[in-house]
Design an enzyme around this catalytic site. Structure first.
Site, mmCIF file in Angstrom:
data_model
loop_
_atom_site.group_PDB
_atom_site.id
_atom_site.type_symbol
_atom_site.label_atom_id
_atom_site.label_comp_id
_atom_site.label_asym_id
_atom_site.label_seq_id
_atom_site.Cartn_x
_atom_site.Cartn_y
_atom_site.Cartn_z
ATOM 1 N N ARG A 191 -16.479 4.231 5.162
ATOM 2 C CA ARG A 191 -15.562 3.365 4.520
ATOM 3 C C ARG A 191 -14.533 3.034 5.560
ATOM 4 O O ARG A 191 -14.046 1.687 5.139
ATOM 5 C CB ARG A 191 -15.099 4.252 3.391
ATOM 6 C CG ARG A 191 -14.101 3.448 2.460
ATOM 7 C CD ARG A 191 -13.190 4.635 1.670
ATOM 8 N NE ARG A 191 -14.225 5.101 0.453
ATOM 9 C CZ ARG A 191 -14.420 4.309 -0.689
ATOM 10 N NH1 ARG A 191 -13.763 3.202 -1.054
ATOM 11 N NH2 ARG A 191 -15.434 4.874 -1.441
ATOM 12 N N TYR A 238 -32.308 13.270 -3.138
ATOM 13 C CA TYR A 238 -33.023 14.269 -3.243
ATOM 14 C C TYR A 238 -32.585 14.753 -4.667
ATOM 15 O O TYR A 238 -31.417 15.101 -4.818
ATOM 16 C CB TYR A 238 -32.627 15.338 -2.390
ATOM 17 C CG TYR A 238 -33.050 15.129 -0.963
ATOM 18 C CD1 TYR A 238 -34.292 15.731 -0.257
ATOM 19 C CD2 TYR A 238 -32.005 14.253 -0.130
ATOM 20 C CE1 TYR A 238 -34.557 15.402 1.083
ATOM 21 C CE2 TYR A 238 -32.633 13.862 1.052
ATOM 22 C CZ TYR A 238 -33.671 14.518 1.761
ATOM 23 O OH TYR A 238 -34.026 14.129 2.997
ATOM 24 N N GLU A 254 0.828 -1.164 0.018
ATOM 25 C CA GLU A 254 -0.064 -0.162 0.061
ATOM 26 C C GLU A 254 0.842 1.405 -0.015
ATOM 27 O O GLU A 254 1.857 1.391 0.830
ATOM 28 C CB GLU A 254 -0.973 0.099 1.035
ATOM 29 C CG GLU A 254 -1.587 1.321 1.542
ATOM 30 C CD GLU A 254 -2.395 1.726 0.511
ATOM 31 O OE1 GLU A 254 -2.318 2.894 -0.006
ATOM 32 O OE2 GLU A 254 -3.172 0.935 -0.295
ATOM 33 N N ASP A 273 -11.123 -0.733 -9.373
ATOM 34 C CA ASP A 273 -11.109 0.428 -10.398
ATOM 35 C C ASP A 273 -9.829 0.793 -11.116
ATOM 36 O O ASP A 273 -9.736 1.382 -12.035
ATOM 37 C CB ASP A 273 -11.080 1.799 -9.242
ATOM 38 C CG ASP A 273 -12.340 2.357 -8.524
ATOM 39 O OD1 ASP A 273 -13.366 1.662 -9.088
ATOM 40 O OD2 ASP A 273 -12.274 3.196 -7.581
#
Length: 381
Positions: free
Chosen positions: A102, A196, A30, A282
């Site tokens: 998350r 909304y 990472e 992704d």
């Protein structure tokens, strides 16, 4: 078989969990110097929670996030346009929709990895295929070798760039502000989610449990610089005059906790890998957020990848089978997210009026099918 996973986000950690469950030797690399805690919230649809449960990560049992029990679409001033049948959809699919912070999801995934090494500050910059495997180069000059490399390093993946070239991302002309906050309101019930819809902008307010909400707001912005601006006054100005709960949720959020993320994806990539190298999430198929399937499709990728690697001794053949298995579904999700995004961000008054009429009066069977279709997923046998 030894596998290196580049990236410790949702995709990388889930991939590592799935591979460890199949008996592989895994190491996660990472770039960030420490575990991620930021990033707003996620809606994990029934397909995602189904896969996670199969991997031994049961959000409901472990008390992470909030099961979504109601989901409605509203006008900018809060009037109800449509209740969506989220409860019956979850019942039919046999797995819940869970809304979660998350950072909490990432913490749970890291805990589920047990003693699997996750190396922070280990940014992958290059890789070279060698006889029988791959050598990875890190930003600090260090190297790692393995039989397989999985690029789970996001939309700007270094592994992807090495495979297909450093191509620009595609922007879609609007910003998405995201945040979590301590907030409760009578119009947002326990387990509730509300969207909304306005003209060229929308807002989402979602219960994630523990007296907290995840919210997001979108707005069409012509300037690329403006799509990266997260100042709280700008967000409040954008939603001035909207429903009380929308304005109060923004007001309750510290400015430092609001992130601005441009709406981005990429043209669909036909080739995800070569030799002992492949991509997930992704890095392979970034998509807009409209279907709430970015994380879900990534979690599916992780499970399918481990399944195919465990089924064959030849790693390269297994990776190509995995890519073929996943290509049609993810291509469809990327395209559907893009189509829905265009409808959501409409600005033409006539078009927005027609859109809202369809929301209010479309047959429930059609509404239900539109919402359940992206969540249908069968685990590999």
């Amino acid at each position: 078989m030894r596998v290196l996973v580049a990236g410790a986000g949702v995709g990388g950690l889930t991939t590592a969990i799935a591979l460890r469950a199949r008996g592989f030797d895994v190491e996660v690399l990472e770039a960030a110097p420490r575990p991620r805690t930021e990033g707003g919230g996620l809606g994990l649809a029934a397909n995602a929670t189904k896969v996670l449960t199969a991997l031994g990560v049961d959000l409901v049992e472990q008390g992470v996030g909030r099961v979504c029990t109601s989901f409605c679409l509203r006008t900018t001033d809060g009037r109800l346009m449509r209740d969506l049948p989220i409860g019956s959809i979850s019942a039919e699919l046999g797995s819940p929709v869970v809304n979660v912070r998350r950072g909490d999801l990432l913490a749970l995934l890291r805990d589920s990895l047990a003693d699997t090494p996750v190396r922070h500050g280990a940014r992958v910059t290059d890789h070279r295929v060698r006889r029988g495997g791959v050598t990875v180069t890190l930003a600090d000059g260090g190297t790692r070798t393995a039989d397989v490399l999985v690029g789970a390093d996001g939309i700007r993946s270094a592994v992807r760039a090495r495979l297909v070239g450093d191509q620009p991302v595609r922007e879609h002309g609007y910003v998405c502000w995201i945040a979590t906050a301590a907030f409760e309101h009578p119009r947002l019930p326990v387990g509730g989610a509300a969207h909304y819809w306005g003209s060229g902008q929308r807002f989402g307010l979602i219960d994630i449990g523990g007296g907290h909400v995840y919210w997001w707001g979108t707005r069409n912005v012509a300037s690329p610089v403006g799509r990266r601006t997260a100042g709280k006054p700008a967000v409040q100005a954008a939603f001035a005059g909207w429903a009380e709960e929308v304005r109060q949720a923004i007001a309750a959020t510290p400015e430092a906790d609001i992130l601005a993320v441009p709406a981005q994806d990429r043209p669909f990539l036909a080739t995800w890998g070569a030799g002992p190298v492949t991509l997930v999430g992704d890095a392979a198929h970034p998509m807009l957020t409209s279907l709430s399937q970015g994380a879900g499709s990534t979690i599916e990728d992780a499970h399918a990848l481990a399944h195919h690697l465990a089924a064959r001794d030849d790693a390269a053949e297994a990776l190509r089978r995995y890519e073929t298995d996943r290509r049609d579904r993810t291509r469809g999700l990327v395209a559907a997210s893009r189509r829905l995004s265009r409808v959501e961000q409409l600005t033409n008054p006539l078009a927005t009026r027609l859109r809202d009429l369809v929301i209010r009066h479309a047959p429930m069977s059609a509404v239900r099918e539109q919402n359940i279709a992206p969540m249908r997923y069968d685990l590999p046998a």
